[in-house]
Design a protein around this motif. Structure first.
Motif, PDB file in Angstrom:
ATOM      1  N   VAL A 133     -12.517 -29.688 -65.738  1.00  0.00           N
ATOM      2  CA  VAL A 133     -11.496 -28.889 -66.420  1.00  0.00           C
ATOM      3  C   VAL A 133     -10.790 -29.718 -67.488  1.00  0.00           C
ATOM      4  O   VAL A 133     -10.565 -29.249 -68.613  1.00  0.00           O
ATOM      5  CB  VAL A 133     -10.483 -28.334 -65.405  1.00  0.00           C
ATOM      6  CG1 VAL A 133      -9.307 -27.673 -66.127  1.00  0.00           C
ATOM      7  CG2 VAL A 133     -11.146 -27.329 -64.473  1.00  0.00           C
ATOM      8  N   LEU A 134     -10.455 -30.953 -67.161  1.00  0.00           N
ATOM      9  CA  LEU A 134      -9.810 -31.820 -68.143  1.00  0.00           C
ATOM     10  C   LEU A 134     -10.719 -32.082 -69.339  1.00  0.00           C
ATOM     11  O   LEU A 134     -10.280 -32.035 -70.499  1.00  0.00           O
ATOM     12  CB  LEU A 134      -9.408 -33.153 -67.493  1.00  0.00           C
ATOM     13  CG  LEU A 134      -8.266 -33.117 -66.475  1.00  0.00           C
ATOM     14  CD1 LEU A 134      -7.992 -34.516 -65.941  1.00  0.00           C
ATOM     15  CD2 LEU A 134      -7.000 -32.535 -67.099  1.00  0.00           C
TER      16      LEU A 134
ATOM     17  N   LEU B  67     -10.181 -21.972 -65.386  1.00  0.00           N
ATOM     18  CA  LEU B  67      -9.136 -22.989 -65.290  1.00  0.00           C
ATOM     19  C   LEU B  67      -8.880 -23.649 -66.645  1.00  0.00           C
ATOM     20  O   LEU B  67      -7.739 -24.029 -66.958  1.00  0.00           O
ATOM     21  CB  LEU B  67      -9.534 -24.049 -64.257  1.00  0.00           C
ATOM     22  CG  LEU B  67      -9.549 -23.575 -62.802  1.00  0.00           C
ATOM     23  CD1 LEU B  67     -10.116 -24.660 -61.890  1.00  0.00           C
ATOM     24  CD2 LEU B  67      -8.142 -23.182 -62.349  1.00  0.00           C
ATOM     25  N   THR B  68      -9.928 -23.772 -67.457  1.00  0.00           N
ATOM     26  CA  THR B  68      -9.760 -24.333 -68.800  1.00  0.00           C
ATOM     27  C   THR B  68      -8.843 -23.450 -69.645  1.00  0.00           C
ATOM     28  O   THR B  68      -8.051 -23.955 -70.451  1.00  0.00           O
ATOM     29  CB  THR B  68     -11.130 -24.485 -69.485  1.00  0.00           C
ATOM     30  OG1 THR B  68     -11.930 -25.397 -68.733  1.00  0.00           O
ATOM     31  CG2 THR B  68     -10.980 -25.007 -70.907  1.00  0.00           C
TER      32      THR B  68
ATOM     33  N   ASN C  62     -20.914 -29.696 -57.873  1.00  0.00           N
ATOM     34  CA  ASN C  62     -20.114 -29.163 -58.982  1.00  0.00           C
ATOM     35  C   ASN C  62     -20.873 -29.210 -60.300  1.00  0.00           C
ATOM     36  O   ASN C  62     -20.303 -29.476 -61.356  1.00  0.00           O
ATOM     37  CB  ASN C  62     -18.797 -29.941 -59.107  1.00  0.00           C
ATOM     38  CG  ASN C  62     -17.883 -29.698 -57.932  1.00  0.00           C
ATOM     39  OD1 ASN C  62     -17.830 -28.595 -57.390  1.00  0.00           O
ATOM     40  ND2 ASN C  62     -17.158 -30.729 -57.512  1.00  0.00           N
TER      41      ASN C  62
ATOM     42  N   PHE D 212     -11.704 -30.884 -61.160  1.00  0.00           N
ATOM     43  CA  PHE D 212     -10.548 -31.305 -61.958  1.00  0.00           C
ATOM     44  C   PHE D 212     -10.983 -32.084 -63.187  1.00  0.00           C
ATOM     45  O   PHE D 212     -10.471 -31.874 -64.290  1.00  0.00           O
ATOM     46  CB  PHE D 212      -9.606 -32.141 -61.094  1.00  0.00           C
ATOM     47  CG  PHE D 212      -8.337 -32.543 -61.782  1.00  0.00           C
ATOM     48  CD1 PHE D 212      -7.412 -31.592 -62.185  1.00  0.00           C
ATOM     49  CD2 PHE D 212      -8.063 -33.877 -62.046  1.00  0.00           C
ATOM     50  CE1 PHE D 212      -6.233 -31.957 -62.830  1.00  0.00           C
ATOM     51  CE2 PHE D 212      -6.901 -34.260 -62.678  1.00  0.00           C
ATOM     52  CZ  PHE D 212      -5.975 -33.301 -63.071  1.00  0.00           C
TER      53      PHE D 212
ATOM     54  N   SER E  99     -16.040 -33.961 -60.131  1.00  0.00           N
ATOM     55  CA  SER E  99     -15.001 -33.109 -59.569  1.00  0.00           C
ATOM     56  C   SER E  99     -14.691 -31.940 -60.510  1.00  0.00           C
ATOM     57  O   SER E  99     -14.898 -32.029 -61.727  1.00  0.00           O
ATOM     58  CB  SER E  99     -13.711 -33.906 -59.325  1.00  0.00           C
ATOM     59  OG  SER E  99     -13.139 -34.328 -60.552  1.00  0.00           O
TER      60      SER E  99
ATOM     61  N   VAL F 212      -5.287 -24.258 -68.935  1.00  0.00           N
ATOM     62  CA  VAL F 212      -4.860 -25.577 -69.395  1.00  0.00           C
ATOM     63  C   VAL F 212      -4.820 -25.630 -70.920  1.00  0.00           C
ATOM     64  O   VAL F 212      -3.807 -26.004 -71.523  1.00  0.00           O
ATOM     65  CB  VAL F 212      -5.789 -26.685 -68.850  1.00  0.00           C
ATOM     66  CG1 VAL F 212      -5.401 -28.041 -69.446  1.00  0.00           C
ATOM     67  CG2 VAL F 212      -5.716 -26.738 -67.330  1.00  0.00           C
TER      68      VAL F 212
ATOM     69  N   LEU G  49     -12.920 -39.224 -60.787  1.00  0.00           N
ATOM     70  CA  LEU G  49     -12.918 -37.814 -61.175  1.00  0.00           C
ATOM     71  C   LEU G  49     -14.299 -37.312 -61.581  1.00  0.00           C
ATOM     72  O   LEU G  49     -14.466 -36.119 -61.831  1.00  0.00           O
ATOM     73  CB  LEU G  49     -11.938 -37.585 -62.342  1.00  0.00           C
ATOM     74  CG  LEU G  49     -10.453 -37.773 -62.027  1.00  0.00           C
ATOM     75  CD1 LEU G  49      -9.612 -37.597 -63.283  1.00  0.00           C
ATOM     76  CD2 LEU G  49     -10.009 -36.790 -60.946  1.00  0.00           C
TER      77      LEU G  49
END
Length: 299
Positions: A154-155, A91-92, A233, A151, A149, A95, A146
């Motif tokens: 990934v951020l 996912l990184t 996670n 998400f 998580s 992005v 967050l």
């Protein structure tokens, strides 16, 4: 010993003039690589503890990594942590790569003085100590719930991977003749179509290399994961760190060996892609514009 008088550069520098530099470089490489390679034989030890050299050889710790779903003392499942790391790393890529590519494209095509200020801002996560970045992300993510998580992970990982993508793609675009794209636009192609048909095919290997580096950056990241990951996670690097802190588990040596193999394989692919160069094809320029004209003409 006549080979020592052989020229090794266009400036007529002889091999013996640089011999000290080669020896020094090999010593540094030795000191950097060998400590990492020590874990490979340790991973095949049959002992309950980490030992080098192994007295007995076994695959028990690889079996423990792949097949032990739960470990005593409530330790996280290795495969679940690995799967989390893979998901976050993939996912990184989706992005960091588009964002870094767009940022590089905008900086290269900008004539504003602001671009000279934006570049160091974009790569600032590389210059700021990663522990400070992790602490800042933790307190920021707490406000939005967050922490722990996918998400949030990934951020956080994208924040440290994006500057690497930016630098690689920026370098590729700097060596690319933007006049080709301008010609395509003069023939009627939109900026997006000119980029897609002309620029993108010629820098695709740099983008692929950047995406692989983004994957490695995320997969190996531990500091941000320690602050942001948690619960179900947890990433593999975070689980390894906690295992070293709480107990000496030789499974970590087996995981480290697997990570070394994966990282080395990806680096070989990246180096291969960097050396691949696609020749400029002027017909792409005409193609982008002529296709637009053809559609306008209804042909």
């Amino acid at each position: 010993m006549s080979f020592l008088n052989k020229n090794v550069s266009e400036t007529q520098i002889r091999l013996k003039d640089r011999l000290w530099l080669y020896i020094f470089s090999y010593i540094i490489l030795f000191l950097l690589i060998v400590p990492s390679l020590v874990v490979i034989p340790m991973s095949f030890s049959a002992s309950q503890y980490l030992e080098f050299p192994p007295r007995e050889w076994s695959l028990r710790w690889y079996e423990n990594y792949f097949f032990a779903w739960k470990v005593e003392n409530g330790f996280n499942d290795w495969m679940q942590a690995t799967w989390t790391s893979v998901k976050v790393a993939v996912l990184t890529i989706f992005v960091a790569t588009p964002v870094g590519t767009m940022a590089a494209y905008g900086l290269v095509n900008s004539n504003s003085r602001l671009s000279k200020i934006l570049f160091p801002i974009f790569i600032s996560p590389m210059m700021v100590p990663i522990i400070l970045v992790a602490i800042g992300l933790f307190y920021f993510f707490v406000q939005f719930k967050l922490v722990g998580s996918i998400f949030g992970l990934v951020l956080g990982h994208s924040l440290v991977a994006m500057p690497l993508v930016l630098i690689i793609v920026f370098s590729a675009l700097k060596n690319y003749d933007m006049n080709q794209e301008k010609v395509a636009r003069s023939l009627g192609a939109t900026r997006f179509r000119a980029f897609r048909e002309i620029t993108l095919p010629q820098i695709k290997f740099s983008i692929i290399s950047a995406s692989l580096i983004a994957f490695l950056t995320s997969f190996d990241e531990i500091i941000i994961s320690l602050f942001v990951a948690g619960g179900d996670n947890s990433t593999i690097t975070r689980s390894m760190f906690l295992a070293l802190r709480d107990q000496i588990d030789p499974t970590i040596a087996a995981i480290s060996t697997i990570l070394i193999v994966i990282s080395s394989g990806l680096l070989i692919i990246i180096l291969s892609l960097i050396h691949i160069s696609e020749p400029t094809r002027p017909e792409r320029i005409a193609y982008a514009g002529l296709c637009v004209k053809k559609k306008k003409g209804g042909g």
